[in-house]
Design an enzyme around this catalytic site. Structure first.
Site, PDB file in Angstrom:
ATOM      1  N   LYS A  83     -12.872   4.208   4.780  1.00 10.79           N
ATOM      2  CA  LYS A  83     -12.486   3.592   3.508  1.00 10.79           C
ATOM      3  C   LYS A  83     -11.581   2.396   3.784  1.00 10.79           C
ATOM      4  CE  LYS A  83     -11.349   5.693  -0.971  1.00 10.79           C
ATOM      5  NZ  LYS A  83     -10.571   6.773  -1.628  1.00 10.79           N
TER       6      LYS A  83
HETATM    7  O1  G3P Z   1      -9.860   7.750  -5.472  1.00  9.58           O
HETATM    8  C1  G3P Z   1      -8.895   7.012  -6.190  1.00  9.58           C
HETATM    9  C2  G3P Z   1      -8.088   7.936  -7.031  1.00  9.58           C
HETATM   10  O2  G3P Z   1      -7.432   8.871  -6.199  1.00  9.58           O
HETATM   11  C3  G3P Z   1      -7.075   7.222  -7.887  1.00  9.58           C
HETATM   12  O3  G3P Z   1      -6.913   7.988  -9.030  1.00  9.58           O
HETATM   13  O4  G3P Z   1      -5.849   8.714 -11.149  1.00  9.58           O
HETATM   14  O5  G3P Z   1      -4.436   7.755  -9.254  1.00  9.58           O
HETATM   15  O6  G3P Z   1      -5.964   6.276 -10.577  1.00  9.58           O
HETATM   16  P1  G3P Z   1      -5.717   7.670 -10.054  1.00  9.58           P
END
Ligand code: G3P
Length: 217
Positions: A83
């Site tokens: 990634k």
């Molecule tokens: O894979 C990306 C994810 O972990 C981010 O999620 O909810 O922190 O925007 P969030």
């Protein structure tokens, strides 16, 4: 649509992989930090549990060091996906790795223009962040639709991996749009099962069954 688990918690990975509903796992530096564990050991353990793609995110910001980190991750297992962030150095690393048939997930995507570059760089996955766009008043699902449309126009092989998916509506809309993958934190996965009418209906069935006095076994 494939479902990936968005977590670096080994217990959660084991729990959800046993459901048979999970096709892969995504991690990122914040999820690794949250786990409190060593990144290399954690990725190795997740790769041993999950048969599908396991995204391990580089922490360097320059291409040369990203590639060195990628080599470390790739030495851990055959199902590691590297990634990288959607930056010039990240896309250069993506192109270098994809030219060697390494699976790459380009993350922190917030525009269709960025996604177009990631596809041209040979990414296996592009990760547009739905919830974080919603958080600032944009419609993250619109971005998913734009990317799916562009990729279909040019038959790009890159898979649209919806990330930052916060609720069942996000999941359903991503599926309706045609995202290839949605990566879900455990709490979002739990929400997918839930409906009050299911609970109510099951209670009614059980109450009526109890009245029969019968048993199947
Ligand atoms: O894979 C990306 C994810 O972990 C981010 O999620 O909810 O922190 O925007 P969030």
């Amino acid at each position: 649509m494939k479902i990936f688990l968005d977590s670096a918690d080994i217990g959660e990975v084991e729990k959800w992989y046993q459901t048979g509903l999970i096709d892969g796992v995504t991690t990122n530096p914040s999820l690794i930090a949250k786990s409190g564990r060593d990144i290399l050991q954690t990725i190795k353990e997740i790769c041993a549990i999950v048969k599908g793609s396991v995204s391990a995110e580089v922490t360097a910001l320059d291409c040369a060091t990203m590639l060195k980190e990628a080599d470390r991750f790739l030495s851990l297992a055959d199902n590691v996906t590297i990634k990288v962030p959607l930056t010039p150095d990240g896309l250069l690393a993506c192109k270098t790795l994809s030219d060697k048939d390494v699976s790459v997930n380009v993350t922190l995507c917030f525009s269709a223009a960025q996604a177009l570059l990631a596809a041209k760089a040979g990414a296996e996955y592009i990760s547009p962040f739905v919830g974080r766009l919603d958080d600032i008043g944009y419609d993250g699902l619109t971005l998913i639709g734009e990317i799916v449309e562009i990729f279909e126009n040019y038959d790009f092989a890159t898979n649209v991996l919806a990330a930052s998916v916060r609720n069942p509506l996000h999941v359903v809309e991503c599926a309706k749009i045609g995202a290839d993958v949605a990566t879900l934190p455990p709490k979002t996965l739990e929400m997918l099962y839930q409906h009050p009418l299911t609970d109510k209906g099951l209670k009614s069935f059980m109450d009526d069954w109890q009245k029969t006095g019968q048993s199947i076994l």
